[in-house]
Design a protein around this motif. Structure first.
Motif, short mmCIF file in Angstrom:
data_model
loop_
_atom_site.label_atom_id
_atom_site.label_comp_id
_atom_site.label_asym_id
_atom_site.label_seq_id
_atom_site.Cartn_x
_atom_site.Cartn_y
_atom_site.Cartn_z
N ASN A 67 0.82 -1.22 0.00
CA ASN A 67 0.00 0.00 0.00
C ASN A 67 0.85 1.26 0.00
N MET A 68 1.51 1.58 1.09
CA MET A 68 2.36 2.77 1.17
C MET A 68 3.78 2.32 1.49
N THR A 69 4.68 2.53 0.54
CA THR A 69 6.08 2.15 0.77
C THR A 69 6.74 3.14 1.72
N GLY A 70 7.91 2.80 2.19
CA GLY A 70 8.66 3.72 3.04
C GLY A 70 9.00 5.01 2.33
N ILE A 71 9.31 4.91 1.05
CA ILE A 71 9.61 6.11 0.25
C ILE A 71 8.37 6.99 0.16
N GLN A 72 7.21 6.38 -0.07
CA GLN A 72 5.97 7.15 -0.14
C GLN A 72 5.63 7.79 1.21
N LEU A 73 5.91 7.10 2.30
CA LEU A 73 5.68 7.67 3.63
C LEU A 73 6.59 8.87 3.86
N MET A 74 7.85 8.75 3.50
CA MET A 74 8.76 9.90 3.64
C MET A 74 8.27 11.07 2.81
N GLN A 75 7.79 10.81 1.59
CA GLN A 75 7.27 11.87 0.73
C GLN A 75 6.04 12.52 1.36
N ALA A 76 5.16 11.71 1.95
CA ALA A 76 3.96 12.25 2.61
C ALA A 76 4.36 13.15 3.78
N MET A 77 5.36 12.74 4.56
CA MET A 77 5.81 13.58 5.67
C MET A 77 6.46 14.85 5.15
N ARG A 78 7.20 14.75 4.07
CA ARG A 78 7.82 15.93 3.47
C ARG A 78 6.73 16.91 3.01
N ASP A 79 5.66 16.37 2.39
CA ASP A 79 4.56 17.22 1.94
C ASP A 79 3.88 17.92 3.12
N ARG A 80 3.89 17.28 4.29
CA ARG A 80 3.32 17.88 5.50
C ARG A 80 4.31 18.85 6.15
N GLY A 81 5.55 18.85 5.66
CA GLY A 81 6.55 19.77 6.18
C GLY A 81 7.28 19.28 7.41
N ASN A 82 7.25 17.97 7.66
CA ASN A 82 7.90 17.47 8.87
C ASN A 82 8.47 16.08 8.65
N VAL A 83 9.75 16.02 8.31
CA VAL A 83 10.42 14.73 8.14
C VAL A 83 11.46 14.59 9.25
N PRO A 84 11.23 13.65 10.17
CA PRO A 84 12.20 13.45 11.25
C PRO A 84 13.44 12.74 10.72
N ALA A 85 14.45 12.63 11.55
CA ALA A 85 15.64 11.85 11.20
C ALA A 85 15.17 10.43 10.90
N THR A 86 15.41 9.97 9.68
CA THR A 86 14.86 8.70 9.23
C THR A 86 15.94 7.73 8.79
N ILE A 87 15.83 6.51 9.32
CA ILE A 87 16.70 5.41 8.92
C ILE A 87 15.83 4.44 8.13
N LEU A 88 16.16 4.27 6.88
CA LEU A 88 15.42 3.31 6.05
C LEU A 88 16.09 1.95 6.15
N ILE A 89 15.27 0.90 6.18
CA ILE A 89 15.81 -0.46 6.19
C ILE A 89 15.21 -1.23 5.01
N THR A 90 16.02 -2.08 4.42
CA THR A 90 15.58 -2.80 3.23
C THR A 90 16.24 -4.17 3.11
#
Length: 130
Positions: A67-90
């Motif tokens: 449904n919502m990938t990690g990349i899409q979640l980061m983009q959604a937070m960026r669109d809201r103006g608030n992206v915390p320090a994020t560690i992606l795992i894959t």
């Protein structure tokens, strides 16, 4: 006697967002042993719906979720103006994913299975005062 108003020290939160119950539960247990305060979510949608406090936190985010990938979640937070320090795992790294993570400002893109040493070093970097 004079009374002093103490400012409460806010504990850093670590949010874990991963659709795999085993990975999410293992990460939560590992982080709690190190005395981190952890909140976990099984999807990006649930994370966003919870509207979490992102003021003093680190986000550990699985890239490959339905449904919502990690990349899409980061983009959604960026669109809201608030992206915390994020560690992606894959579990599946490629050049495109690396570029997307970098463009969105991910602190790191770590491969599963995770190195505990690398994970804790990256978390400390994420939570360090800037």
């Amino acid at each position: 006697m004079e009374s002093r108003s103490e400012i409460p020290i806010q504990e850093p939160l670590i949010y874990v967002v991963d659709d795999d119950d085993v990975v999410r539960d293992s990460l939560k247990a590992l982080l709690q042993v190190r005395r981190y305060v952890v909140r976990d979510f099984e999807s990006g949608e649930r994370f966003l719906a919870a509207d979490p406090d992102l003021s003093h936190c680190c986000l550990i985010l699985d890239v490959h979720m339905p449904n919502m990938t990690g990349i899409q979640l980061m983009q959604a937070m960026r669109d809201r103006g608030n992206v915390p320090a994020t560690i992606l795992i894959t579990g599946k790294r490629d050049a495109i994913l690396q570029n997307q993570a970098s463009e969105l400002g991910a602190l790191a893109l770590l491969d599963k299975p995770l190195s505990h040493v690398t994970l804790f070093q990256t978390i400390e970097q994420a939570l360090a005062p800037h």
